[in-house]
Design an enzyme around this catalytic site. Structure first.
Site: not given
Ligand code: UDP
Ligand code: MG
Length: 154
Positions: A14, A54, A62, A90, A96, A107, A117, A120, A131
């Site tokens: 990111k 997204y 958020f 992952r 996350t 992370r 974070n 992705h 994707e």
């Molecule tokens: N995110 C955020 N606040 C939250 C949850 C998610 O800013 O409370 C952001 C974070 O950068 C995350 C992205 O939204 O990586 C996508 O969320 P997802 O639940 O898909 O998490 P990921 O798959 O990236 O772990």
């Molecule tokens: Mg995700």
């Protein structure tokens, strides 16, 4: 059934990760683990493109802030191929929320805030395919590696 050593995942560094100079650190981890890089580019996606990526999160509070953050600079988009690439990718990224990511994860080693974070990773094989099609409509790179039998029992 033979293990699928051709599973693919979409991994993206990111804007905060790019800005902080972490492209090398993050790609090195996937390379050293044995995954094969089959596409990569530095790109500044449009707001519409990020909203599509997204789209499942569009109702979350958020979401607007997260899209703004994703628009703050270029991202480094990659496709990595290998055994269990989606799930293992992952695990390598960590949780996350970086505060819940163990040390040794990307992370967990380089981030502190959920909204910063740095990376992705696709969360299922089905989403990875979607994707990859969204980010690499031009297609992927085909080549064979000389050391495949040193990574896999083939
Ligand atoms: N995110 C955020 N606040 C939250 C949850 C998610 O800013 O409370 C952001 C974070 O950068 C995350 C992205 O939204 O990586 C996508 O969320 P997802 O639940 O898909 O998490 P990921 O798959 O990236 O772990
Ligand atoms: Mg995700």
């Amino acid at each position: 059934m033979a293990p699928n050593i051709r599973e693919r995942t979409y991994i993206m560094i990111k804007p905060d990760g790019v800005d902080r100079g972490l492209i090398g650190e993050i790609t090195a981890r996937f390379e050293k683990r044995g995954f094969k890089l089959i596409a990569a580019k530095l790109v500044s996606p449009s707001k519409e493109h990020l909203e599509k990526h997204y789209e499942d999160l569009c109702d979350k509070p958020f979401f607007p802030g997260m899209i703004g953050y994703m628009l703050s600079g270029p991202v480094f988009a990659m496709v990595w191929e290998g055994l269990d690439a989606v799930k293992t990718g992952r695990v390598m990224l960590g949780a996350t929320n970086p505060l819940q990511s163990g040390p040794g994860t990307i992370r967990g080693d380089y981030a502190l805030a959920v909204g910063r974070n740095i990376c992705h990773g696709s969360d299922s094989v089905e989403n990875a395919e979607k994707e990859i099609a969204l980010w690499f409509p031009e297609g992927l790179v085909q080549y064979s590696r000389s050391h495949e039998a040193k990574v896999y029992e083939i």
